[in-house]
Design a protein around this motif. Sequence first.
Motif, mmCIF file in Angstrom:
data_model
loop_
_atom_site.group_PDB
_atom_site.id
_atom_site.type_symbol
_atom_site.label_atom_id
_atom_site.label_comp_id
_atom_site.label_asym_id
_atom_site.label_seq_id
_atom_site.Cartn_x
_atom_site.Cartn_y
_atom_site.Cartn_z
ATOM 1 N N ASP A 125 0.852 -1.361 0.079
ATOM 2 C CA ASP A 125 0.148 0.096 0.053
ATOM 3 C C ASP A 125 0.855 1.172 -0.150
ATOM 4 O O ASP A 125 1.527 1.508 1.088
ATOM 5 N N ALA A 126 0.831 1.991 -1.105
ATOM 6 C CA ALA A 126 1.754 3.351 -1.224
ATOM 7 C C ALA A 126 0.493 4.182 -1.807
ATOM 8 O O ALA A 126 1.079 4.920 -2.868
ATOM 9 N N LEU A 127 -0.482 4.274 -1.413
ATOM 10 C CA LEU A 127 -1.397 5.069 -1.895
ATOM 11 C C LEU A 127 -1.555 6.610 -1.483
ATOM 12 O O LEU A 127 -1.377 7.627 -2.161
ATOM 13 N N PHE A 128 -1.422 6.761 -0.240
ATOM 14 C CA PHE A 128 -1.242 7.779 0.583
ATOM 15 C C PHE A 128 -0.393 7.819 1.810
ATOM 16 O O PHE A 128 -0.446 6.886 2.665
ATOM 17 N N GLY A 129 0.245 8.860 1.883
ATOM 18 C CA GLY A 129 1.159 8.885 3.131
ATOM 19 C C GLY A 129 0.854 9.712 4.334
ATOM 20 O O GLY A 129 -0.644 9.655 4.355
ATOM 21 N N THR A 130 1.561 10.215 5.076
ATOM 22 C CA THR A 130 1.142 10.875 6.325
ATOM 23 C C THR A 130 0.448 12.342 6.224
ATOM 24 O O THR A 130 -0.158 12.705 7.131
ATOM 25 N N GLY A 131 0.557 12.681 4.946
ATOM 26 C CA GLY A 131 -0.257 13.879 4.742
ATOM 27 C C GLY A 131 -1.737 14.166 4.549
ATOM 28 O O GLY A 131 -2.187 15.208 4.115
ATOM 29 N N LEU A 132 -2.229 12.879 4.582
ATOM 30 C CA LEU A 132 -3.764 12.681 4.127
ATOM 31 C C LEU A 132 -4.518 13.633 5.146
ATOM 32 O O LEU A 132 -4.275 13.430 6.293
ATOM 33 N N SER A 133 -5.439 14.380 4.734
ATOM 34 C CA SER A 133 -6.136 15.376 5.573
ATOM 35 C C SER A 133 -7.718 14.991 5.353
ATOM 36 O O SER A 133 -8.399 15.997 6.286
ATOM 37 N N ARG A 134 -8.059 14.178 4.733
ATOM 38 C CA ARG A 134 -9.715 13.889 4.559
ATOM 39 C C ARG A 134 -9.833 12.603 4.215
ATOM 40 O O ARG A 134 -9.137 11.821 3.767
ATOM 41 N N PRO A 135 -11.189 11.809 4.527
ATOM 42 C CA PRO A 135 -11.214 10.480 4.313
ATOM 43 C C PRO A 135 -10.868 10.268 2.722
ATOM 44 O O PRO A 135 -11.260 11.062 1.964
ATOM 45 N N LEU A 136 -10.721 8.840 2.495
ATOM 46 C CA LEU A 136 -10.661 8.327 1.082
ATOM 47 C C LEU A 136 -11.953 8.505 0.528
ATOM 48 O O LEU A 136 -13.171 8.416 1.062
ATOM 49 N N SER A 161 -3.166 3.545 4.279
ATOM 50 C CA SER A 161 -3.959 4.643 3.536
ATOM 51 C C SER A 161 -5.338 4.777 4.154
ATOM 52 O O SER A 161 -5.968 3.733 4.198
ATOM 53 N N GLY A 162 -5.705 5.992 4.135
ATOM 54 C CA GLY A 162 -6.945 6.144 4.945
ATOM 55 C C GLY A 162 -6.733 6.920 6.403
ATOM 56 O O GLY A 162 -7.663 7.439 6.852
ATOM 57 N N LEU A 163 -5.445 6.901 6.792
ATOM 58 C CA LEU A 163 -5.110 7.483 8.053
ATOM 59 C C LEU A 163 -4.419 8.519 8.019
ATOM 60 O O LEU A 163 -3.535 8.939 7.067
#
Length: 505
Positions: A125-136, A161-163
């Motif tokens: 899983d390399a979809l989103f890293g630590t910078g995610l700010s909103r739900p998938l 991803s998702g966190l």
Amino acid sequence: MKIFTAEQIRSWDQFTISHEPIASIQLMERASLTAANWISEHSKTHRKAAVLCGSGNNGGDGLAIARMLYQKGFDVDVFVNDIKREFSEDAAVNLKRLRGISGISVRNFNQVEQYSFDDKTIIIDALFGTGLSRPLADEYKELVEWINKKDNPKIAIDIPSGLSADGLLDGDSMVLKANYTLSFQCWKKSLLHPETGKYTGKVIVLDIGLSENYNETTETDYFAIDDSFAGSLFNPRNDFAHKGNYGKAVIVGGSYGKIGAAVLATKSVLKTGAGLTFTLAPQCGYEILQATCPEAMFIEGGNRSIKCFDIDKESTVGVGPGLGTQEETKKGLLTFLKDYQSPLVLDADALNIISEDQKNLQLIPKRSIITPHPKEFERLFGKTENSFKRLELAREKAKELNIYIVLKDHHTQVVIPEGNVYYNLTGNAGLAKGGSGDILTGILTSLLAQGYSEKNTCILGVWLHGKAADFASEKHSKESMLPTDVIDELGNVFIELNRKKEINL
């Protein structure tokens, strides 16, 4: 180990790029190689990888990892949202490098359902890293929902991803449920709380060589208690010391039918090294305590429950294990707290008695240590929406009351009056048994009696408790290990601590 926010982690990357100096694409290469090496070393039977890549830098890591795994002999397939989609600068470079390798296919997300996920395939899983700010949302949410139904081992790069790195996202969030999370350089808060940590699987922190200068000079309120940190607090025994040098500890606990709790706490005090140990308990527990804990002295505090808290003011006191909440015990405890001024340890029924009236909180001596589990914390301070909110409330109360709060959880949090939080990394689900908390009370009381500061008592104490539990689970399993097995392993933990101190001299 310091725990940084997502913003601080981005700054750490940029500081490293500027001061090493190193190009951002080279730093990505270094991080990806570290992850690829770990995956290769730990995937002896799974030599096929399906790598899910987003269009940002986490996706860039995934694209580089895919290339490196292929070079290590893996059969690799990559999935992206859209090959024509705009990627971050470094991710675009790695996508271009990948296109030059004929043996790696790059597919769209919409092809994932037709892909053969056989029993040799790992999902990365390399979809989103630590910078995610909103739900998938949209295709990412659907993809993660579908992937979660697969039985294949799943490895998240940096964070599932998702966190978010910093806590819970607003609204309902779909999160990829990983078996392993390869976290770059440090722990993140969301990897340590039950609502979010349940998605991480086993967390492996990989050193990718980010600037040590940034780490040392950047302030944070959050820390992880690892073996190195805990070991630095440990004071080995002085060969010329005598029992008077290691304090006088008193466990106050036990009532009819609950003498076992006092036994566990007393044994823990003894095994953690207090110079003199006493147990104040009701007369009905006399024979049990003298037979099971012959090294401890008995003080009678009542008949079937404790009503008299007659304690030497030079003693260090731990109150609560098996105490009960009888009226005579309530009255005796509250009277004792009004007169006792030194820091002590409060747990279990001592906290339940205090929680019956908010005014009682003011009776807790300054700099004392309380050890509530979530329900006890709720009775004391009120209900919160989640563990993140509970932690923030604990920080407020620790400062307001000038006390140390040990929030018992999978990753127990030590909250100090100055506002700092220390997450414990030792321990396991085998501690989810009655009696485990009594052991912790004994450990903390013993360390405090030996002269450790309140802060170091809490940090070293929760680590010792968890480390002994880890040793016990290795011998007996999480299911079959008993609280007494944890006490028995304290000696082996101290052997390890002493050996490391000798090596570092």
